[in-house]
Design an enzyme around this catalytic site. Structure first.
Site, short mmCIF file in Angstrom:
data_model
loop_
_atom_site.label_atom_id
_atom_site.label_comp_id
_atom_site.label_asym_id
_atom_site.label_seq_id
_atom_site.Cartn_x
_atom_site.Cartn_y
_atom_site.Cartn_z
N PRO A 245 -18.58 45.98 37.05
CA PRO A 245 -17.58 45.52 38.36
C PRO A 245 -18.46 46.44 39.78
CG PRO A 245 -17.56 47.82 36.99
CD PRO A 245 -18.34 47.22 36.09
N ASP A 419 -22.57 50.49 40.45
CA ASP A 419 -21.20 50.60 38.51
C ASP A 419 -20.09 51.39 39.11
OD1 ASP A 419 -19.77 49.68 36.72
OD2 ASP A 419 -21.75 49.45 35.50
N HIS A 420 -18.97 50.92 39.20
CA HIS A 420 -17.65 50.99 39.58
C HIS A 420 -17.37 52.07 37.86
CE1 HIS A 420 -14.68 53.08 41.63
NE2 HIS A 420 -14.74 51.95 42.60
N ARG A 421 -18.07 51.82 36.61
CA ARG A 421 -17.83 52.16 35.66
C ARG A 421 -18.93 54.07 35.71
NH1 ARG A 421 -20.21 48.02 32.01
NH2 ARG A 421 -21.21 48.14 33.48
#
Ligand code: COA
Length: 447
Positions: A245, A419-421
């Site tokens: 993401p 990376d939004h994780r």
């Protein structure tokens, strides 16, 4: 051993078998459908008149049958029921046979031509929509066992409905036409994702097949195979694009002073020494930003974050065969000039196709610089398993308000994909702002 034969079905000869509903070794009950036949007007199931075990099936779809054709050999378990025996023995008086003959000669339900056209069109549409929703993996063997009449089976086949999944509300739970239509309606009213098979949910995006185009129709074309590097990098980029993401933040920084320093260093450098590049400064600034925000120097491993204590920075290098990302190891322990020298060497190896896999592994984060080519902001794809990549555009002189007047300043555009994780937006904003501060006043890298 008993032969199971096609009963008298009226004046019809050489009727095609469209479905075989039993197989050798299968235990069948009286009245269980064996095969489905189809005339130009209707379909019918031929039921077994004995209970027993099928030893051999003599027909396959496409075969043509008439009265008396042998369908299968059955090992006899028990005497036929009176009703079934009478069916086998009967001519036109047997109930099942007269039903069958009627089915061949008339549509399942009387319809006006207009009704027939409308219902066929809407049913065809429903079938297409169901097909779109991957609903049409019909288990033919199980569907064959569902209790339903020939016309209902035909309708289900046309709509791609798996009869074994339809709840029958007719007598003895028999599936009727209305059940099939209600099943279609319910399936279509569900969101597409929910209609996908359970095993596909969350693992496969519902993507259309790649368009098949005859390009030669539009003008002259030639075909070239993809290079080995492009095949490998393409597959990696695709995975990273689909699975991570991504969010991209944009900022810019004033590198006027840094550019003065860089050009002075290059003027003073010895002949043959590698040119000190803006990219070498950026590598050093990224190390300082990673030290300030260690949450960017991580990789995701399942449910864990791997915190890296090393500072290896990758940089995208354009080669005749495609994109590669060599890595400057231990950039925290190297000066800008040493980094510039190593970059020039690695970029040279990359262009010659001589980089080893070890020279392209282990990055903390990567930098993709298009500064030497042009353009401002862009959205680079993260080089997994890293969690951030810096995109650098071409610096340009712009008028900047200094509080009392505009003055010309060299402004460098930067993009940070993350990376939004692994990290959050506020952290990414701080990371990029800090990077901008470092590039605007490089003395801070020393702190
Ligand atoms: N702004 C303005 N000018 C810049 C600049 C920037 N951000 N970055 C570099 N330049 C200038 C350099 O100063 C140099 O000018 P000069 O010859 O007058 O000194 C010129 O552009 C060429 O620089 P380059 O040779 O590209 O060096 P580099 O250190 O900037 O880049 C590589 C080295 C290996 C990264 C580069 O050759 C490359 O391959 N870039 C493409 C990366 C890529 O494909 N990214 C996209 C991935 S999706």
């Amino acid at each position: 051993m008993q032969e199971l034969k096609v009963p008298d079905i009226g004046d019809y000869r050489n009727i095609p078998v469209i479905e075989v509903l039993v197989c050798a070794g299968e235990v069948v009950a009286v009245d269980q459908p064996l095969v489905t036949l189809e005339s130009d007007k209707a379909t019918m199931d031929v039921p077994s008149v004995f209970a027993g075990t099928i030893r051999e099936v003599l027909l396959k779809p496409g075969d043509r049958v008439s009265h008396g054709s042998v369908i299968a050999h059955l090992e006899f378990d028990a005497p036929a029921s009176n009703a079934s025996a009478s069916v086998l023995a009967a001519t036109h008086t047997g109930t099942a046979i007269s039903d069958a003959a009627t089915a061949f000669s008339t549509p399942a339900r009387p319809q006006t031509p207009k009704q027939r056209t409308e219902s066929t069109a809407s049913e065809a549409n429903a079938g297409a929509l169901l097909a779109d929703r991957s609903e049409v993996t019909v288990d033919r063997a199980r569907a064959g066992k569902a209790a339903a009449g020939p016309s209902v089976r035909k309708l289900a086949r046309e709509l791609g409905v798996d009869l074994s999944k339809v709840a029958g509300r007719g007598r003895n739970a028999r599936v009727v036409r209305e059940d099939v239509l209600a099943h279609v309606k319910t399936t279509l009213s569900k969101p597409a994702q929910a209609a996908a098979p359970v095993e596909a949910r969350g693992t496969q995006p519902d993507i259309l097949p790649w368009p098949q185009v005859d390009f030669a129709k539009f003008g002259p074309v030639e075909r070239r195979p993809l290079s080995r590097i492009r095949k490998i990098s393409g597959a990696n980029l695709h995975r990273n694009w689909v699975m991570i993401p991504h969010v991209t933040n944009f900022d810019q920084t004033d590198v006027t002073e840094l550019e003065v320093l860089r050009t002075a260093l290059n003027r003073e450098s010895k002949a043959g020494a590698a040119k000190v590049t803006m990219l070498a400064f950026l590598v050093k600034a990224c190390v300082a930003a990673l030290q300030q925000f260690p949450q960017f120097n991580v990789s995701l491993d399942g449910q864990e974050l791997v915190q890296k204590r090393y500072f290896h920075i990758g940089f995208a290098a354009d080669t005749p065969n495609g994109l590669v990302v060599p890595v400057i190891r231990d950039a925290d322990r190297k000066g800008v000039a040493a980094i510039a020298t190593e970059m020039a060497e690695l970029a040279g190896l990359a262009r010659e196709g001589k980089l080893t896999p070890a020279q392209m592994q282990g990055g903390s984060m990567s930098i993709s610089s298009l500064g030497g080519i042009g353009g401002s902001h862009f959205t680079p794809i993260i080089n997994a398993p890293e969690v951030a990549i810096l995109g650098v555009g071409r610096a340009s002189t712009q008028p900047v308000w200094n509080g009392s007047a505009f003055e010309p300043r060299l402004i460098l555009p930067m993009s940070l994909s993350w990376d939004h994780r692994a990290v959050d937006g506020a952290e990414a904003g701080r990371f990029l702002a800090w990077l901008a501060t470092l590039m605007a006043d490089f003395r801070r890298v020393l702190l």
